[in-house]
Design an enzyme around this catalytic site. Sequence first.
Site, PDB file in Angstrom:
ATOM      1  N   LYS A  31       0.832  -1.215   0.000  1.00 52.76           N
ATOM      2  CA  LYS A  31       0.000   0.000   0.000  1.00 52.76           C
ATOM      3  C   LYS A  31       0.865   1.264   0.000  1.00 52.76           C
ATOM      4  O   LYS A  31       0.664   2.174  -0.801  1.00 52.76           O
ATOM      5  CB  LYS A  31      -0.918   0.019   1.235  1.00 52.76           C
ATOM      6  CG  LYS A  31      -1.957  -1.078   1.251  1.00 52.76           C
ATOM      7  CD  LYS A  31      -2.872  -0.973   2.449  1.00 52.76           C
ATOM      8  CE  LYS A  31      -2.167  -1.161   3.777  1.00 52.76           C
ATOM      9  NZ  LYS A  31      -1.569  -2.507   3.935  1.00 52.76           N
ATOM     10  N   THR A  32       1.828   1.295   0.894  1.00 54.50           N
ATOM     11  CA  THR A  32       2.663   2.488   0.994  1.00 54.50           C
ATOM     12  C   THR A  32       3.495   2.650  -0.274  1.00 54.50           C
ATOM     13  O   THR A  32       3.676   3.756  -0.785  1.00 54.50           O
ATOM     14  CB  THR A  32       3.574   2.388   2.238  1.00 54.50           C
ATOM     15  OG1 THR A  32       2.737   2.181   3.379  1.00 54.50           O
ATOM     16  CG2 THR A  32       4.377   3.644   2.434  1.00 54.50           C
ATOM     17  N   ASP A 218      -1.897   7.894   3.885  1.00 52.33           N
ATOM     18  CA  ASP A 218      -1.473   6.536   4.260  1.00 52.33           C
ATOM     19  C   ASP A 218      -2.126   6.183   5.604  1.00 52.33           C
ATOM     20  O   ASP A 218      -2.473   7.078   6.372  1.00 52.33           O
ATOM     21  CB  ASP A 218       0.060   6.494   4.380  1.00 52.33           C
ATOM     22  CG  ASP A 218       0.614   5.059   4.316  1.00 52.33           C
ATOM     23  OD1 ASP A 218      -0.180   4.114   4.182  1.00 52.33           O
ATOM     24  OD2 ASP A 218       1.851   4.904   4.390  1.00 52.33           O
ATOM     25  N   GLU A 219      -2.260   4.915   5.893  1.00 51.83           N
ATOM     26  CA  GLU A 219      -2.816   4.450   7.183  1.00 51.83           C
ATOM     27  C   GLU A 219      -4.147   5.130   7.500  1.00 51.83           C
ATOM     28  O   GLU A 219      -4.375   5.605   8.611  1.00 51.83           O
ATOM     29  CB  GLU A 219      -1.813   4.714   8.330  1.00 51.83           C
ATOM     30  CG  GLU A 219      -0.403   4.197   8.101  1.00 51.83           C
ATOM     31  CD  GLU A 219      -0.213   2.735   8.474  1.00 51.83           C
ATOM     32  OE1 GLU A 219      -1.200   2.084   8.861  1.00 51.83           O
ATOM     33  OE2 GLU A 219       0.920   2.249   8.359  1.00 51.83           O
ATOM     34  N   GLN A 249      -5.684  -3.251  10.842  1.00 47.99           N
ATOM     35  CA  GLN A 249      -4.539  -2.642  11.525  1.00 47.99           C
ATOM     36  C   GLN A 249      -4.919  -1.361  12.257  1.00 47.99           C
ATOM     37  O   GLN A 249      -4.052  -0.540  12.565  1.00 47.99           O
ATOM     38  CB  GLN A 249      -3.423  -2.355  10.525  1.00 47.99           C
ATOM     39  CG  GLN A 249      -2.832  -3.612   9.926  1.00 47.99           C
ATOM     40  CD  GLN A 249      -1.613  -3.300   9.074  1.00 47.99           C
ATOM     41  OE1 GLN A 249      -0.596  -2.869   9.577  1.00 47.99           O
ATOM     42  NE2 GLN A 249      -1.735  -3.498   7.772  1.00 47.99           N
ATOM     43  N   ARG A 601       4.885  -7.731  10.927  1.00 41.59           N
ATOM     44  CA  ARG A 601       6.114  -6.952  10.720  1.00 41.59           C
ATOM     45  C   ARG A 601       7.246  -7.865  10.256  1.00 41.59           C
ATOM     46  O   ARG A 601       8.285  -7.408   9.802  1.00 41.59           O
ATOM     47  CB  ARG A 601       6.571  -6.242  12.018  1.00 41.59           C
ATOM     48  CG  ARG A 601       5.645  -5.192  12.592  1.00 41.59           C
ATOM     49  CD  ARG A 601       5.164  -4.204  11.593  1.00 41.59           C
ATOM     50  NE  ARG A 601       3.864  -4.568  11.083  1.00 41.59           N
ATOM     51  CZ  ARG A 601       3.342  -4.089   9.948  1.00 41.59           C
ATOM     52  NH1 ARG A 601       4.018  -3.235   9.229  1.00 41.59           N
ATOM     53  NH2 ARG A 601       2.148  -4.461   9.547  1.00 41.59           N
TER      54      ARG A 601
END
Length: 740
Positions: A31-32, A218-219, A249, A601
């Site tokens: 995504k990022t 983002d996020e 998340q 992660r």
Amino acid sequence: MDLSSLNPAQSRAVMAVEGPILVLAGAGSGKTRVLTHRIASLIETHDIFPSNILAITFTNKAANEMRERIEHLIGPVSQQMWVGTFHAICVRILRRDGDRIGFGNDFVIYDTADQKALLKVCYKELGIDDKRQPLKSTQYKISNAKNDMLTPEGYEKEFGGDFTERDFIKLYKRYQEKIKQNQAMDFDDLLLNTLLLFKEAPDVLAGYQQRFRYIHVDEYQDTNRAQYLLIKALAGKHHNLFVVGDGDQSIYKWRGADIRNIREFELDYPGAQLIKLEQNYRSTQYILDLANSVIKQNPNRKDKVLWTDRGKGQKAKYYKAYDERDEANFVVRQIKRLVREEGYRYKDFAILYRTNAQSRAFEDLLIVEQVAYKVVGGLKFYERKEIKDILAYLKLVVNPQDDVSFQRVINEPKRSIGGKSIEKLQMYAQERGLSLLEACGEPEAMALLSGKARQGAEAFYQIIGALKAKVDTAFVSTIFDDLMAQTGLITLYEQERTIEADARIDNIYEFKSVIDAFEQRNEAPNLRDFLAETTLRSDQDSIEDTDDSILLMTIHASKGLEFPVVFLVGLEENLFPSFRAADDPEALEEERRLCYVGITRAENMLVISHAMNRTQYGRYEARFPSVFLTEMDTACIDGIDPAGVEMPHKEKPKQSYFSIGKSSVAASKLVPKPMKPTEAAQTGSVENIDFVYKPGAKVMHKVFGSGMIISVNGSILTIAFDNKGIKKLDADIAPLKPIG
Ligand SMILES: Nc1ncnc2c1ncn2[C@@H]1O[C@H](COP(=O)(O)OP(=O)(O)OP(=O)(O)O)[C@@H](O)[C@H]1O
Ligand SMILES: [Mg+2]
């Protein structure tokens, strides 16, 4: 634009230019990366001006990375693009246009410590007892109210009928009056005031709407109400809004994040395109399956597909530790082995935990073992006393209205100005609508003070005045040098000749290098921007790529990051999930999402552990394994009993648990001294175990090496070092560890 490094779904997201677009996808699906590529593609392929682009990231670290990547692609024109966190973007807007709602461009930003100092004054003035209305909870409630867009007046309208809210409303009002008086804003104000500005000055909003034709976030799952409204306002004209996120998340509900923002994106922005990414590029299959087995226990979520072509990889490793020191011992032993045998570097490892306090057991061992490590967001550089002092001076130079900073440093170093003198100044200033610093410039006010205090106050006024005169022309580093010369702060610490003072001097020089770096990075460096940047620094910013250190951080701080090997530790009931989730199903779901973030992660290897006994808030007690362990698919884990996770046991571990090579921590020499849980413990920043040092015990000092304690007086130890002679050190501060 080279799209070959993207899969078809990613390319689609990158190439969709106009209209609202939501990229909804699991962890590690790019995504990022897609967001960054899309910005580059807008400029490169679609000839959009960088100045028409806004990108909002979750941390300053992410913002810098994005800027660098884009600069790499298109060169320095990228400077005209706005990239930053919500807070940083708001600062920029308010510096330019805050005058429309009564703020000069000199306003200062208060961090949580400044906030606390200001609240203390409010408590005192209003005669409210902080036992009845704890300061921490007031701070938290103010922040929540602001995130919900409730001003003190709005809050009163809504909750004023409830008498239990009366004290809080008084405090909130007074706090807000004062912060305004000081020409300051706290983090939440930055958002609130930007929204206020847009409401009061529609032409200003129209200008930004016109400018930001393409907006990226983002996020997105962790945006709160104020942030949501801000984006909505900015995207109000062109509707070219590109957001990426993952509902699984969302981990900041406790700070007001509202998962509905992502769930209802398509309602908020009609005609929105939804793009899903399903390929994960970060982790191997076992890790993904494990993450999925946990997150799928959450009700009310859409199941997502996530696959990888990286192969099955290794199963997760599992370790049941005897207690937290055994857990640390195991982790450090594994890391050393992997470095020795499998060619890993220390920086490939992250130790992730639920609360900051857990870092202590690992730090203890890593110091003895002399392994480089970094605690991300633990003892923050910018929260150290000497750094806060310097920042307060600099803030005052920029903004003479800042009474909080004034009170912090007026007597630092000592200028014979005590509480009485400050009260006199306060009375004088209040009557005339002056700030405390301004009062120091009035002979009439000075006449109220005793001889010594007067001299001190006058000298202080002169120092600030002389620096202020240079603000617009001199380099930040010059102002800093002048400040050090005039206040004599470094000289004073030098005269102290203690380790602590030496450490403070080191930190001050470190701060100087922060200024140097800032000046190199910016074309027109000035003190205002420098202060804004340092105040907004986030936890992740302390990570430097060049460091070969193990990283220790909370799972919250690890969001968006990735590491070859992850140790997810402390999987115990009432720790992870937190005790707050005990009878709150929604809180438990949030903890579960946090567990999902932690697991995802990991790139190649995941190690999970829990301890059967742990010292928490000063009590050593038996622990139960986390419910999350029982939810994990045991087919993805090595070494776990598939019949389920065993209950705690109390047998002693074998001696080897405690020793690694020569420098073992001798458990028998340490007498745990219980500490009361403090306010800080609830935020997870307290160290929960303290050791009593005894004469005769051997210790290791980070700089002086090994030595023996000769005598103990309170917290002051007299130590004979093997190579550095006899020194007196403060056990609470000195980097000392017991050794066997
Ligand atoms: N098409 C691709 N080819 C190769 N590597 C990729 C591709 N897409 C993403 N990656 C890599 O996968 C990793 C994860 O990507 P990224 O961090 O963008 O994922 P994310 O969806 O933002 O994750 P999170 O949800 O954790 O924030 C990064 O190392 C990224 O460079
Ligand atoms: Mg990401």
